[in-house]
Write a protein that holds these residues in place. Sequence first.
Motif, PDB file in Angstrom:
ATOM      1  N   SER A  65       2.787  10.089   0.043  1.00  0.00           N
ATOM      2  CA  SER A  65       2.698   9.454   1.361  1.00  0.00           C
ATOM      3  C   SER A  65       1.434   8.616   1.418  1.00  0.00           C
ATOM      4  N   HIS A  66       1.413   7.670   2.337  1.00  0.00           N
ATOM      5  CA  HIS A  66       0.193   6.870   2.504  1.00  0.00           C
ATOM      6  C   HIS A  66      -0.421   7.141   3.867  1.00  0.00           C
ATOM      7  N   VAL A  67      -1.755   7.141   3.911  1.00  0.00           N
ATOM      8  CA  VAL A  67      -2.439   7.457   5.171  1.00  0.00           C
ATOM      9  C   VAL A  67      -2.975   6.210   5.868  1.00  0.00           C
ATOM     10  N   LEU A 107       5.427   7.130  12.815  1.00  0.00           N
ATOM     11  CA  LEU A 107       6.608   7.072  11.953  1.00  0.00           C
ATOM     12  C   LEU A 107       6.234   6.612  10.544  1.00  0.00           C
ATOM     13  N   ASP A 108       5.371   5.636  10.466  1.00  0.00           N
ATOM     14  CA  ASP A 108       5.020   5.010   9.175  1.00  0.00           C
ATOM     15  C   ASP A 108       3.544   5.185   8.918  1.00  0.00           C
ATOM     16  N   MET A 109       3.180   6.261   8.189  1.00  0.00           N
ATOM     17  CA  MET A 109       3.969   7.425   7.883  1.00  0.00           C
ATOM     18  C   MET A 109       3.145   8.694   7.922  1.00  0.00           C
ATOM     19  N   LYS A 110       2.201   8.740   8.866  1.00  0.00           N
ATOM     20  CA  LYS A 110       1.367   9.943   8.976  1.00  0.00           C
ATOM     21  C   LYS A 110       2.203  11.169   9.359  1.00  0.00           C
ATOM     22  N   ASP A 150      -3.994   2.427   1.044  1.00  0.00           N
ATOM     23  CA  ASP A 150      -3.678   1.021   0.743  1.00  0.00           C
ATOM     24  C   ASP A 150      -2.211   0.679   0.482  1.00  0.00           C
ATOM     25  N   GLU A 151      -1.264   1.436   1.014  1.00  0.00           N
ATOM     26  CA  GLU A 151       0.133   1.041   0.788  1.00  0.00           C
ATOM     27  C   GLU A 151       0.465  -0.235   1.536  1.00  0.00           C
ATOM     28  N   GLU A 152      -0.071  -0.361   2.747  1.00  0.00           N
ATOM     29  CA  GLU A 152       0.346  -1.468   3.614  1.00  0.00           C
ATOM     30  C   GLU A 152      -0.153  -2.827   3.116  1.00  0.00           C
ATOM     31  N   ALA A 153      -1.122  -2.823   2.202  1.00  0.00           N
ATOM     32  CA  ALA A 153      -1.599  -4.102   1.678  1.00  0.00           C
ATOM     33  C   ALA A 153      -1.270  -4.254   0.194  1.00  0.00           C
ATOM     34  N   ASN A 192       9.392  10.152  -1.247  1.00  0.00           N
ATOM     35  CA  ASN A 192       8.518   9.169  -0.623  1.00  0.00           C
ATOM     36  C   ASN A 192       9.145   8.725   0.692  1.00  0.00           C
ATOM     37  N   GLU A 193       8.597   7.671   1.284  1.00  0.00           N
ATOM     38  CA  GLU A 193       9.120   7.156   2.549  1.00  0.00           C
ATOM     39  C   GLU A 193      10.323   6.239   2.310  1.00  0.00           C
ATOM     40  N   GLY A 194      10.920   5.776   3.399  1.00  0.00           N
ATOM     41  CA  GLY A 194      11.968   4.750   3.300  1.00  0.00           C
ATOM     42  C   GLY A 194      13.367   5.261   3.556  1.00  0.00           C
TER      43      GLY A 194
HETATM   44 ZN   LIG Z   1       4.947   3.055   5.075  1.00  0.00          ZN
END
Ligand SMILES: [Zn+2]
Length: 433
Positions: A74-76, A106-109, A141-144, A168-170
């Motif tokens: 997951s990404h924080v 939701l995305d994604m904490k 750093d997932e969002e970038a 993972n997410e999605g």
């Molecule tokens: Zn995400």
Amino acid sequence: MADLQQETTELLQRLIRFDTVNPPGREREAQEYLRGYLEEAGFECELLALDDARPNLLARLSGEQEGPTLGYLSHVDTVLATPEEWSHDPWSGDLDDGFVWGRGALDMKSQTAAEAVAAASLARAGWRPARGELLLMCVADEEAGGTFGAQFLTEQHPDKVRCDYLINEGGGGVFEWDGTRYYGVCCAEKGVFRFSLTTDGVAGHASIPRMGDNALLKMAPLLERLAERQPGLDVGPEPKAMLAALTGDGADDPRAAVERLRERDPFLALLIEPTLGVSVTPTRISASEKINVIPSRAELQVDCRVPPGLGEKEARARIEEVLGPDGYRLEFLERVVGNRSPAESPLVDEIARWIDEQDPGAQLMPTMLPGFTDSRWFRNTFPDCLAYGFFPHRHMTIHEQMPLIHGADERVDVRDLGYAARFFHDLPQRVLA
Ligand SMILES: [Zn+2]
């Protein structure tokens, strides 16, 4: 089990209160908090960082015998939020009306929280994998794009993040169709082949229009074609299976199948449509730097997404179908081939079994994401890794959920936090048995 929901709610509220908007991210405080939480429960933790302010957390619970590694990824970090557009402060983590509100709900904490609480509860109860290990990876750093997060970990520390199975997410969102409830399990992600189109002309004084040769005007026919047409389809197995399940066919005429879907559920059609082929979306244009100078060059940037398995050659052919072969120069700015894991595998079987127990009669539906997640780094680095997006929601449907992701008033139903935490609690006991 009610405790899992309560504890996940509280941890999510706490995580939302760390402002991890990326850029700049600044994930360290959130990661140290999570490390403390998981260490106390008995996990072996370490922080690995490319940038000291932006560490990644690895938390491991090992079994006595060799066996597979089950990874929870997951990404924080989060995208930004504009507080004026929200009815609750985006970093409040408010609990109101049965929802936790805030950026990252939701995305994604939410998934980070559900996984951490589920794992901690297992560890505190003395559970250890009979074989293999459970590995939580909370990344930055997932969002970038993942430079400081999943890319750094998979490229610089592959031995520490190698996984056989990855969640993972999605995926995991629910929708209803003809009386059946379907849970999406994300098996595939499109590739990214963003490109620029350049037109050339001759500079001149703008007060004498015919003095030069205006490169910007040459964009007009290209923009018109992009508005009027879309490339031909390249329908992969995931959307094919989805259209077949929902419309009875789809393999023969996917476009017609999507139109039939649209009549009954426009939102679902909207989501499926881009997974059927290459998409081209113009997003930025630039030409003269000065208002009184006829531009000798204009540049249009186009976001282009390509189904998994297809590369530059196929992308270019689809683009030329829309634009024709000349009148511009094309340069790819990114070349990332899409990726997938098989829609049938032992891990998917376990997910299906769990859903069947919790929500009898419901079905799993393999899905493809039009965008991408950190799964791509893991699938690329570890070709045998079976990676899926799955965060089960039962109460909020995808119709309610999707518009809130990266949007205003992002929130999650606390009952779904409990539901997801139970999944993350049960899965390791089956996969690592
Ligand atoms: Zn995400």
